[in-house]
Design an enzyme around this catalytic site. Structure first.
Site, PDB file in Angstrom:
ATOM      1  CB  CYS B 180      -1.163   0.056   1.349  1.00 61.39           C
ATOM      2  SG  CYS B 180      -0.097   0.010   2.969  1.00 61.39           S
ATOM      3  NE  ARG B 181      -2.799   6.263   0.389  1.00 68.25           N
ATOM      4  CZ  ARG B 181      -3.973   6.328   1.523  1.00 68.25           C
ATOM      5  NH1 ARG B 181      -4.363   6.405   2.598  1.00 68.25           N
ATOM      6  NH2 ARG B 181      -4.822   6.309   0.421  1.00 68.25           N
TER       7      ARG B 181
END
Lengths: 217, 217
Positions: B180-181
């Site tokens: 993800c981030r």
DNA sequence: ATAACAATCCAACGATTGTTGGAATGATTA
DNA sequence: TAATCATTCCAACAATCGTTGGATTGTTAT
């Protein structure tokens, strides 16, 4: 699903911010830069940063709280040092970004370095080659202890205070490239000014040992 | 000799500290990490960071003051983006140092990632080789816009919200590596939990696109 | 036009930080 | 043992920062 995601995230970012906080005070930055040169007593740090020992102690406490520095008692004195090269690297990264992004900082730096600095190659590799061959003299003008802790390859040590008396040690036919603690340390600039007045060919190196080391893998 | 050396030095360090200050607030760090994923509106930033738009605006103002972000108006919205990859790199350097130095942060991170994460090689090169050959599926669970802005090579996009409905798109025989981030974003962990419950082989990748890019020269 | 929306500006509150003075600690020297 | 030195701890002040509410700007839609 991760429980209390928001709480956990806040906690994580708060932790990282502890490191950021250390880099948010000019005095602390100056202390970090000094510690990049090697271990030092509180007294030395305070003197070099032109602050009181109390204040230096308070700031160093912050640094230690963030686990960026460690201490060791040697006799009467307490020595501070960076816990890891990584800290020096972050200092270099931060000030490099600052130089690239803040126009104010760029102009400020240009104001200082008014001397033409073209008699020496700007890229490190060729400079080192020339130093190896003895075509230039790389001169470390920091205090001796800092030179002993680490210095650039092929560098000679003449602390800025002793330079005037020791001019005879330097050659007049080859360029003398002076460096000090880094871009915000003005000793190398003073050294170059003195050397030029005395008829030497001289230029200064922006970077100090921390800046050189960061690119080494 | 350089005149007013102390004054000049103070000025220089103050400038660098402006950058440090930006990295000294948890909320600002979170905004920076979000902006590492691509350009976003204030609304999106505020929502993702769970803060009010006013507060987000105030923090973004600081970021702009330090010339780390720039804005562009698109219709009703104002888009923020990092001015340079260098900013994302500094974020990675800061949080990496934090992870290495702060035990609290390490334990906090370990608490979250309780799942065994060994079914996939930890080093990037072999992982990429496997992804190229199709031996693993690299899954980007961020919102589509962020995927479109940048993503890891060979990555497929299924936003975390849509994952449950789109499980049929994924193979059951090969491991699915979700990311993800970055290390403080919990979406990948949630994704892995869901996938495992549904009988998939799955592991999560700590790093996001910013972390991958920093080592690329 | 007017209404609705996205975002900023301004003012103000409490919380945190930088800094300083005075007292306390812990190691060395006399 | 007392005296000295280097450093830290504690308390207190002013300065700065994070946050929030209310008014304002600029843009799109009706």
């Amino acid at each position: 699903m991760v429980k209390d995601a928001r709480k956990i995230k806040n906690l994580l970012y708060e932790q990282v911010a502890r490191i950021g906080k250390v880099f948010s005070s000019p005095k602390r930055l100056e202390l970090i830069e000094l510690l990049c040169q090697g271990e030092m007593t509180v007294e030395t740090l305070a003197r070099e940063a032109s602050i009181s020992m109390k204040l230096a102690s308070a700031h160093l406490r912050e640094l230690r709280g963030a686990h960026l520095v460690e201490t060791e008692r040697r006799g009467k004195n307490i020595l501070y040092r960076l816990v890891d090269k990584e800290v020096a690297d972050l200092w270099v990264h931060v000030h490099t970004l600052a130089e690239n992004r803040l126009i104010e900082l760029q102009t400020e730096l240009q104001k200082i370095a008014t001397q033409p600095n073209d008699l020496v190659p700007s890229d490190r590799e060729t400079l080192m080659k020339m130093a190896r061959r003895g075509e230039v003299v790389v001169l470390d003008v920091r205090p001796t202890e800092e030179y002993l802790a680490t210095h650039l390859p092929f560098a000679r040590s003449i602390p800025i205070d002793e330079l005037r008396q020791r001019l005879a040690e330097l050659p007049k036919d080859r360029p003398i490239v002076a460096y000090c603690r880094g871009p915000y340390c003005l000793m190398a600039i003073d050294a170059v000014e003195l050397l030029r007045k005395e008829g030497f060919k001289s230029a200064h190196l922006r970077d100090g040992v921390a800046e050189w080391k960061v690119t080494e893998v």
